[in-house]
Design a protein around this motif. Structure first.
Motif, PDB file in Angstrom:
ATOM      1  N   MET A   1       0.816  -1.107  -0.003  1.00 43.91           N
ATOM      2  CA  MET A   1       0.046  -0.063  -0.141  1.00 43.91           C
ATOM      3  C   MET A   1       0.878   1.296   0.116  1.00 43.91           C
ATOM      4  O   MET A   1       1.824   1.139   0.872  1.00 43.91           O
ATOM      5  CB  MET A   1      -0.958   0.125   1.267  1.00 43.91           C
ATOM      6  N   LYS A   2       0.543   2.174  -0.765  1.00 48.09           N
ATOM      7  CA  LYS A   2       1.102   3.404  -0.938  1.00 48.09           C
ATOM      8  C   LYS A   2       0.283   4.587  -0.593  1.00 48.09           C
ATOM      9  O   LYS A   2      -0.826   4.646  -1.235  1.00 48.09           O
ATOM     10  CB  LYS A   2       1.759   3.720  -2.277  1.00 48.09           C
ATOM     11  N   VAL A   3       0.598   5.458   0.361  1.00 49.18           N
ATOM     12  CA  VAL A   3      -0.140   6.294   0.985  1.00 49.18           C
ATOM     13  C   VAL A   3       0.519   8.000   0.798  1.00 49.18           C
ATOM     14  O   VAL A   3       1.802   7.801   1.267  1.00 49.18           O
ATOM     15  CB  VAL A   3      -0.796   6.325   2.271  1.00 49.18           C
ATOM     16  N   ARG A   4       0.066   8.749   0.382  1.00 43.56           N
ATOM     17  CA  ARG A   4       0.687  10.192   0.486  1.00 43.56           C
ATOM     18  C   ARG A   4      -0.129  10.930   1.893  1.00 43.56           C
ATOM     19  O   ARG A   4      -1.124  10.953   1.780  1.00 43.56           O
ATOM     20  CB  ARG A   4       0.362  11.011  -0.888  1.00 43.56           C
ATOM     21  N   ILE A   5       0.725  11.357   2.682  1.00 40.01           N
ATOM     22  CA  ILE A   5       0.370  11.932   3.747  1.00 40.01           C
ATOM     23  C   ILE A   5       0.768  13.208   3.915  1.00 40.01           C
ATOM     24  O   ILE A   5       2.038  13.849   3.494  1.00 40.01           O
ATOM     25  CB  ILE A   5       0.852  11.271   5.036  1.00 40.01           C
ATOM     26  N   GLY A   6      -0.121  14.288   4.142  1.00 37.33           N
ATOM     27  CA  GLY A   6       0.197  15.763   4.042  1.00 37.33           C
ATOM     28  C   GLY A   6       0.021  16.277   5.657  1.00 37.33           C
ATOM     29  O   GLY A   6      -1.137  15.849   6.357  1.00 37.33           O
ATOM     30  N   ASN A   7       0.873  16.788   6.623  1.00 42.04           N
ATOM     31  CA  ASN A   7       0.750  17.180   7.719  1.00 42.04           C
ATOM     32  C   ASN A   7       0.325  18.847   7.708  1.00 42.04           C
ATOM     33  O   ASN A   7       1.176  19.677   7.394  1.00 42.04           O
ATOM     34  CB  ASN A   7       1.870  17.179   8.360  1.00 42.04           C
ATOM     35  N   GLU A   8      -0.943  19.008   7.799  1.00 43.87           N
ATOM     36  CA  GLU A   8      -1.514  20.290   7.813  1.00 43.87           C
ATOM     37  C   GLU A   8      -1.655  20.974   9.224  1.00 43.87           C
ATOM     38  O   GLU A   8      -2.101  21.934   9.447  1.00 43.87           O
ATOM     39  CB  GLU A   8      -2.830  20.422   7.201  1.00 43.87           C
ATOM     40  N   GLY A   9      -1.029  20.260  10.222  1.00 40.90           N
ATOM     41  CA  GLY A   9      -1.232  20.791  11.716  1.00 40.90           C
ATOM     42  C   GLY A   9       0.113  21.779  12.112  1.00 40.90           C
ATOM     43  O   GLY A   9       0.910  21.939  11.153  1.00 40.90           O
ATOM     44  N   GLU A  10       0.026  21.846  13.338  1.00 43.38           N
ATOM     45  CA  GLU A  10       1.007  22.813  13.719  1.00 43.38           C
ATOM     46  C   GLU A  10       2.436  22.074  14.287  1.00 43.38           C
ATOM     47  O   GLU A  10       3.433  22.667  14.435  1.00 43.38           O
ATOM     48  CB  GLU A  10       0.480  23.832  15.039  1.00 43.38           C
ATOM     49  N   HIS A  11       2.128  20.835  14.660  1.00 48.75           N
ATOM     50  CA  HIS A  11       3.340  19.947  15.174  1.00 48.75           C
ATOM     51  C   HIS A  11       3.692  18.896  14.037  1.00 48.75           C
ATOM     52  O   HIS A  11       2.793  18.422  13.314  1.00 48.75           O
ATOM     53  CB  HIS A  11       2.836  19.453  16.535  1.00 48.75           C
ATOM     54  N   PRO A  12       4.969  18.350  14.395  1.00 47.67           N
ATOM     55  CA  PRO A  12       5.448  17.075  13.625  1.00 47.67           C
ATOM     56  C   PRO A  12       4.333  15.966  13.842  1.00 47.67           C
ATOM     57  O   PRO A  12       3.857  16.086  15.003  1.00 47.67           O
ATOM     58  CB  PRO A  12       6.850  17.200  13.829  1.00 47.67           C
ATOM     59  N   VAL A  13       4.474  15.042  12.993  1.00 43.87           N
ATOM     60  CA  VAL A  13       3.822  13.790  13.121  1.00 43.87           C
ATOM     61  C   VAL A  13       4.773  12.630  13.117  1.00 43.87           C
ATOM     62  O   VAL A  13       5.706  12.617  12.394  1.00 43.87           O
ATOM     63  CB  VAL A  13       2.758  13.854  12.239  1.00 43.87           C
ATOM     64  N   ARG A  14       4.655  11.532  14.103  1.00 41.03           N
ATOM     65  CA  ARG A  14       5.604  10.447  13.960  1.00 41.03           C
ATOM     66  C   ARG A  14       4.847   9.184  12.992  1.00 41.03           C
ATOM     67  O   ARG A  14       3.700   9.255  13.508  1.00 41.03           O
ATOM     68  CB  ARG A  14       5.915   9.919  15.237  1.00 41.03           C
ATOM     69  N   VAL A  15       5.326   8.869  12.009  1.00 42.10           N
ATOM     70  CA  VAL A  15       4.882   7.882  11.166  1.00 42.10           C
ATOM     71  C   VAL A  15       5.613   6.646  11.297  1.00 42.10           C
ATOM     72  O   VAL A  15       6.828   6.478  11.226  1.00 42.10           O
ATOM     73  CB  VAL A  15       4.913   8.425   9.761  1.00 42.10           C
ATOM     74  N   ILE A  16       4.760   5.642  11.956  1.00 41.46           N
ATOM     75  CA  ILE A  16       5.218   4.226  12.082  1.00 41.46           C
ATOM     76  C   ILE A  16       5.027   3.203  11.042  1.00 41.46           C
ATOM     77  O   ILE A  16       3.386   3.329  10.916  1.00 41.46           O
ATOM     78  CB  ILE A  16       4.948   3.862  13.436  1.00 41.46           C
ATOM     79  N   VAL A  17       5.605   2.728  10.308  1.00 39.88           N
ATOM     80  CA  VAL A  17       5.250   2.043   9.119  1.00 39.88           C
ATOM     81  C   VAL A  17       5.334   0.501   9.402  1.00 39.88           C
ATOM     82  O   VAL A  17       6.545  -0.122  10.043  1.00 39.88           O
ATOM     83  CB  VAL A  17       5.845   2.335   7.749  1.00 39.88           C
ATOM     84  N   GLY A  39       2.857  -4.349   5.014  1.00 40.31           N
ATOM     85  CA  GLY A  39       2.208  -5.003   5.655  1.00 40.31           C
ATOM     86  C   GLY A  39       0.784  -4.221   5.816  1.00 40.31           C
ATOM     87  O   GLY A  39      -0.375  -4.627   6.646  1.00 40.31           O
ATOM     88  N   GLY A  40       0.524  -3.199   5.490  1.00 36.69           N
ATOM     89  CA  GLY A  40      -0.763  -2.585   5.203  1.00 36.69           C
ATOM     90  C   GLY A  40      -1.078  -1.688   6.636  1.00 36.69           C
ATOM     91  O   GLY A  40      -2.329  -1.316   6.696  1.00 36.69           O
ATOM     92  N   VAL A  41       0.051  -1.529   7.519  1.00 37.23           N
ATOM     93  CA  VAL A  41      -0.245  -0.650   8.561  1.00 37.23           C
ATOM     94  C   VAL A  41       0.490   0.596   8.824  1.00 37.23           C
ATOM     95  O   VAL A  41       1.709   0.567   8.485  1.00 37.23           O
ATOM     96  CB  VAL A  41       0.037  -1.614  10.147  1.00 37.23           C
ATOM     97  N   LEU A  42      -0.276   1.644   8.696  1.00 37.24           N
ATOM     98  CA  LEU A  42       0.556   3.176   9.143  1.00 37.24           C
ATOM     99  C   LEU A  42      -0.146   3.706  10.398  1.00 37.24           C
ATOM    100  O   LEU A  42      -1.279   3.875  10.633  1.00 37.24           O
ATOM    101  CB  LEU A  42       0.060   4.058   8.003  1.00 37.24           C
ATOM    102  N   GLU A  43       0.632   4.190  11.310  1.00 41.38           N
ATOM    103  CA  GLU A  43       0.294   4.859  12.584  1.00 41.38           C
ATOM    104  C   GLU A  43       0.879   6.006  12.693  1.00 41.38           C
ATOM    105  O   GLU A  43       1.984   6.424  12.512  1.00 41.38           O
ATOM    106  CB  GLU A  43       0.692   3.921  13.865  1.00 41.38           C
TER     107      GLU A  43
END
Length: 62
Positions: A1-17, A39-43
């Motif tokens: 699975m491929k996913v494009r993630i955009g962070n529009e918030g004020e804080h950084p985001v931790r991405v666990i694949v 494995g199909g899991v993004l946190e």
């Protein structure tokens, strides 16, 4: 699975694949990045200053 993630918030985001907390990534505020999860899991976890568990003295939000 491929996913494009955009962070529009004020804080950084931790991405666990695929539950791999050793090779996690940080997506900074305003950034946009493509992630691939075999494995199909993004946190996603929003980080605030001093709450990153990977940093010395960091605590979780939870």
């Amino acid at each position: 699975m491929k996913v494009r993630i955009g962070n529009e918030g004020e804080h950084p985001v931790r991405v666990i694949v695929d539950r791999d907390t050793v090779n996690d990534s940080t997506l900074e505020a305003g950034a946009d990045e493509l992630f691939e999860a075999n494995g199909g899991v993004l946190e996603l976890r929003e980080l605030e200053m001093g709450t990153d568990p990977a940093e010395p003295g960091g605590e979780t939000n939870g």
